[in-house]
Design an enzyme around this catalytic site. Structure first.
Site, short mmCIF file in Angstrom:
data_model
loop_
_atom_site.label_atom_id
_atom_site.label_comp_id
_atom_site.label_asym_id
_atom_site.label_seq_id
_atom_site.Cartn_x
_atom_site.Cartn_y
_atom_site.Cartn_z
N ASN A 1 5.54 3.14 3.90
CA ASN A 1 4.86 2.37 2.86
C ASN A 1 4.73 0.94 3.38
O ASN A 1 5.73 0.24 3.54
CB ASN A 1 5.68 2.41 1.56
CG ASN A 1 5.19 1.41 0.52
OD1 ASN A 1 4.03 1.05 0.51
ND2 ASN A 1 6.09 0.99 -0.34
N MET B 1 0.84 -1.19 0.00
CA MET B 1 0.00 0.00 0.00
C MET B 1 0.88 1.24 0.00
O MET B 1 1.97 1.22 0.52
CB MET B 1 -0.93 0.00 1.21
CG MET B 1 -0.23 0.00 2.57
SD MET B 1 -1.37 -0.16 3.96
CE MET B 1 -2.35 1.31 3.78
N CYS B 2 0.38 2.29 -0.63
CA CYS B 2 1.06 3.59 -0.69
C CYS B 2 2.28 3.56 -1.62
O CYS B 2 2.85 2.52 -1.91
CB CYS B 2 1.48 4.07 0.69
SG CYS B 2 0.16 4.07 1.92
N ARG B 3 2.66 4.73 -2.06
CA ARG B 3 3.88 4.96 -2.83
C ARG B 3 4.51 6.22 -2.26
O ARG B 3 3.81 7.18 -1.90
CB ARG B 3 3.60 5.16 -4.31
CG ARG B 3 2.82 4.07 -5.02
CD ARG B 3 3.71 2.91 -5.46
NE ARG B 3 3.92 1.95 -4.37
CZ ARG B 3 4.67 0.86 -4.46
NH1 ARG B 3 5.33 0.60 -5.59
NH2 ARG B 3 4.79 0.03 -3.44
#
Length: 263
Positions: A115, A1-3
């Site tokens: 992240n 998840m997320c960048r």
């Protein structure tokens, strides 16, 4: 998840690093190429950057997706910085924290992003709360796993640990308390970048014109991008990158660090 992405180097408009590249963080909000968990990063975004002669960074954060904020695109076109940290947040369960849950988190000269995800949150990390001063718990910007991990890192930084030690010790502590967690952490003080890989992707690029980018995934197809192995601590300046293997919790001492050759 997320960048997420961090940069240190010659002054650049924010948009040249985040918006203009064909696979930049702006596009990664809806079409990441290397994301292993989650598909759309639409639950908030943020960017922190450093102005000349001011060690305390500014931040711009919103609860919605990066692509839906025309004010950010305009700001990114003209604001220049020699260092930044930016992140887009994976779509997740509803919460009351809104933009406060979006990285980068900040304290003094530091910017931080996580992240990944803490397995079994929040119960898995409840045993770690006594290790934090009450003021750190009460000062958390949001009630999510990333904000708690940041509180653990920040307590170590304030106790005098250097950035690498603070990240490495926090990763090992959280991984032992919550096995299976993904703990790719990213930290900058405006002069250097420190990061960990623990369960997700990380790459770095030494740019031809100077400067270093560290990111969850490449923002273009430049062959100079280098992938960082899992279970690694990265320390980068404008010109150099140092990679140090991270040991598993309760494992034997890690091998000596190696300095990446210049390309």
């Amino acid at each position: 998840m997320c960048r997420h992405l961090a940069y240190v180097g010659p002054g650049e408009p924010l948009g040249r690093l985040l918006v203009e590249p064909p696979h930049g963080l702006y596009r990664q909000a809806w079409a990441p190429r290397h994301q292993r968990y989650g598909t759309v990063n639409a639950d908030g975004f943020g960017v922190g950057w450093y102005a000349e002669e001011d060690p305390v960074p500014a931040r711009y954060r919103r609860a919605g997706p990066m692509w839906a904020d025309p004010s950010f695109a305009d700001l990114a076109r003209v604001v220049r910085s020699t260092a930044l940290l930016a992140a887009v947040r994976d779509a997740t369960v509803p919460g009351a924290d809104q933009e406060a849950a979006a990285a980068p988190f900040a304290a003094g000269a530091w910017l931080f992003s996580h992240n990944g995800a803490v397995k079994g949150w929040p119960g898995s990390l409840a045993p770690l709360t006594p290790t934090l001063p009450a003021v750190e718990l009460l000062s958390m910007e949001a009630r999510n796993d990333s904000a708690f991990v940041w509180a653990l890192v920040l307590a170590r930084l304030r106790d005098g640990d250097d950035q690498g030690q603070a990240l490495a010790d926090t990763v090992l502590e959280v991984a032992e308390a919550a096995p299976g967690s993904r703990l790719n952490l990213l930290l900058t003080d405006g002069a250097t970048i420190t990061a960990t890989t623990w369960g997700d992707t990380l790459w770095y690029l030494r740019r031809t014109g100077g400067g270093t980018v560290v990111a969850s995934e490449p923002y273009d197809d430049d062959p100079s991008w280098q992938e960082v192995p899992d279970r690694t601590l990265l320390a980068a300046s404008r010109t150099d990158v140092l990679l140090t293997p991270l040991k598993e919790p309760s494992a034997a001492p890690a091998p000596a660090p190696r300095k990446e050759p210049r390309t």
